[in-house]
Design a protein around this motif. Sequence first.
Motif, mmCIF file in Angstrom:
data_model
loop_
_atom_site.group_PDB
_atom_site.id
_atom_site.type_symbol
_atom_site.label_atom_id
_atom_site.label_comp_id
_atom_site.label_asym_id
_atom_site.label_seq_id
_atom_site.Cartn_x
_atom_site.Cartn_y
_atom_site.Cartn_z
ATOM 1 N N PRO A 225 0.818 -1.220 0.000
ATOM 2 C CA PRO A 225 0.000 0.000 0.000
ATOM 3 C C PRO A 225 0.852 1.271 0.000
ATOM 4 C CG PRO A 225 -0.917 -1.590 1.529
ATOM 5 C CD PRO A 225 0.414 -2.150 1.083
ATOM 6 N N GLU A 226 1.980 1.236 0.706
ATOM 7 C CA GLU A 226 2.836 2.419 0.796
ATOM 8 C C GLU A 226 3.472 2.757 -0.552
ATOM 9 O OE1 GLU A 226 2.073 0.591 4.565
ATOM 10 O OE2 GLU A 226 3.066 -0.290 2.799
ATOM 11 N N ILE A 227 3.964 1.734 -1.243
ATOM 12 C CA ILE A 227 4.605 1.969 -2.540
ATOM 13 C C ILE A 227 3.578 2.397 -3.583
ATOM 14 C CG2 ILE A 227 5.700 0.768 -4.486
ATOM 15 C CD1 ILE A 227 7.443 -0.687 -2.443
ATOM 16 N N ILE A 228 2.402 1.759 -3.590
ATOM 17 C CA ILE A 228 1.352 2.149 -4.534
ATOM 18 C C ILE A 228 0.915 3.591 -4.277
ATOM 19 C CG2 ILE A 228 -1.005 1.681 -5.318
ATOM 20 C CD1 ILE A 228 1.063 -0.358 -6.258
ATOM 21 N N LYS A 229 0.822 3.968 -3.032
ATOM 22 C CA LYS A 229 0.439 5.336 -2.677
ATOM 23 C C LYS A 229 1.448 6.335 -3.229
ATOM 24 C CE LYS A 229 -1.236 8.921 -0.393
ATOM 25 N NZ LYS A 229 -2.448 9.633 -0.851
ATOM 26 N N GLU A 230 2.739 6.042 -3.057
ATOM 27 C CA GLU A 230 3.780 6.962 -3.520
ATOM 28 C C GLU A 230 3.908 6.986 -5.039
ATOM 29 O OE1 GLU A 230 7.504 7.391 -1.377
ATOM 30 O OE2 GLU A 230 6.810 5.889 0.058
ATOM 31 N N VAL A 234 -2.547 6.825 -5.009
ATOM 32 C CA VAL A 234 -3.836 6.214 -4.676
ATOM 33 C C VAL A 234 -3.664 5.352 -3.422
ATOM 34 C CG1 VAL A 234 -5.665 4.645 -5.444
ATOM 35 C CG2 VAL A 234 -4.542 6.160 -7.094
ATOM 36 N N GLU A 235 -4.609 5.474 -2.501
ATOM 37 C CA GLU A 235 -4.581 4.639 -1.307
ATOM 38 C C GLU A 235 -5.287 3.311 -1.587
ATOM 39 O OE1 GLU A 235 -6.124 6.754 2.032
ATOM 40 O OE2 GLU A 235 -4.391 8.091 2.148
ATOM 41 N N VAL A 236 -4.605 2.228 -1.237
ATOM 42 C CA VAL A 236 -5.141 0.907 -1.558
ATOM 43 C C VAL A 236 -4.955 -0.054 -0.381
ATOM 44 C CG1 VAL A 236 -4.582 1.199 -4.011
ATOM 45 C CG2 VAL A 236 -2.953 0.016 -2.501
ATOM 46 N N HIS A 237 -5.692 -1.152 -0.461
ATOM 47 C CA HIS A 237 -5.433 -2.320 0.369
ATOM 48 C C HIS A 237 -4.735 -3.339 -0.525
ATOM 49 C CE1 HIS A 237 -8.196 -0.874 3.472
ATOM 50 N NE2 HIS A 237 -9.097 -0.666 2.510
ATOM 51 N N VAL A 238 -3.839 -4.131 0.035
ATOM 52 C CA VAL A 238 -3.268 -5.269 -0.683
ATOM 53 C C VAL A 238 -3.667 -6.515 0.088
ATOM 54 C CG1 VAL A 238 -1.187 -6.412 -1.513
ATOM 55 C CG2 VAL A 238 -1.334 -3.920 -1.577
ATOM 56 N N ILE A 248 -6.587 -3.394 -4.028
ATOM 57 C CA ILE A 248 -7.980 -2.934 -3.967
ATOM 58 C C ILE A 248 -7.991 -1.471 -3.523
ATOM 59 C CG2 ILE A 248 -10.265 -3.336 -2.982
ATOM 60 C CD1 ILE A 248 -9.212 -6.185 -2.259
ATOM 61 N N PRO A 249 -8.443 -0.542 -4.373
ATOM 62 C CA PRO A 249 -8.502 0.867 -3.974
ATOM 63 C C PRO A 249 -9.418 1.058 -2.763
ATOM 64 C CG PRO A 249 -8.788 0.638 -6.351
ATOM 65 C CD PRO A 249 -8.886 -0.746 -5.769
ATOM 66 N N LYS A 250 -9.003 1.945 -1.876
ATOM 67 C CA LYS A 250 -9.845 2.270 -0.739
ATOM 68 C C LYS A 250 -11.030 3.105 -1.189
ATOM 69 C CE LYS A 250 -6.305 2.135 2.889
ATOM 70 N NZ LYS A 250 -5.645 2.886 3.984
ATOM 71 N N SER A 251 -12.144 2.969 -0.479
ATOM 72 C CA SER A 251 -13.332 3.761 -0.800
ATOM 73 C C SER A 251 -13.049 5.226 -0.541
ATOM 74 C CB SER A 251 -14.520 3.316 0.066
ATOM 75 O OG SER A 251 -14.810 1.950 -0.177
ATOM 76 N N GLN A 252 -13.469 6.047 -1.478
ATOM 77 C CA GLN A 252 -13.256 7.496 -1.330
ATOM 78 C C GLN A 252 -14.346 8.142 -0.496
ATOM 79 O OE1 GLN A 252 -10.471 8.996 -2.495
ATOM 80 N NE2 GLN A 252 -9.796 6.939 -3.083
#
Length: 252
Positions: A225-230, A234-238, A248-252
Amino acid sequence: MILSVDKVEFSYGSVTVLKDVNFKVQRGDFVSILGVNGSGKSTLMKCINRILKFKEGMIFVEDRDIKKMKEIEIAQKIGYVPQRSETGYITVFDAVLLGRKPYIKWDVSKNDIELTEKILKVMNLEEYGLRYINELSGGELQKVVIARALVQEPQILLLDEPTSDLDLKNQLEVMKIIKKVSTEQKIASIVVMHDINLALRYSDKFIILNEGQVFTTGGKEVITPEIIKEAYGVEVHVKTFEGVPMVIPKSQ
């Protein structure tokens, strides 16, 4: 080591696209290049294939400097599938057979014909052999272009978004075939992907580009999640489902 990219830089005029790019690929590796649009993924593929002539850095194929290799030598070592391919009035069989061009001296050989037939079978295109490629769907045409690259008997296979025009069934089929060929024939397959989850299902190594630089490389452990965010903003769950990581993208 089949491919070594060392401090490669490339610019379009005054616009720098790739900066100090470094990585190595071994035989049999299935590598996905990830990153947002404009991060330099397609440009990197074209530099590896010397379609674009980079000025800084070096690329080695089997310890040979690609800048010193002849075009026919590159074609014998590297198969390339671009994002889009032109159609024409030519049969599927002949379109795939064209991949043997780097080896043909005077005329098509029995070996060239047999290899073409073999690859058509591998790609599940046997029944399309006599059809014209301008009659094919986008997905069928993409499989023909991949077949043409495979019939070159490359040691490195470069594919730029090979599943972008395919439906789900054909996406899975094409990725499965590429994975199988990479493993069985020890081909280094390097694939530009936008679908991170599809990449996670089939790739064993990842290169994430960000603003023209290698942000990180490694196995599935780098998809966090940290690498995908950077890298993507986008904030995600793995999460892992049936042994396969999923982003999986987090709900906005």
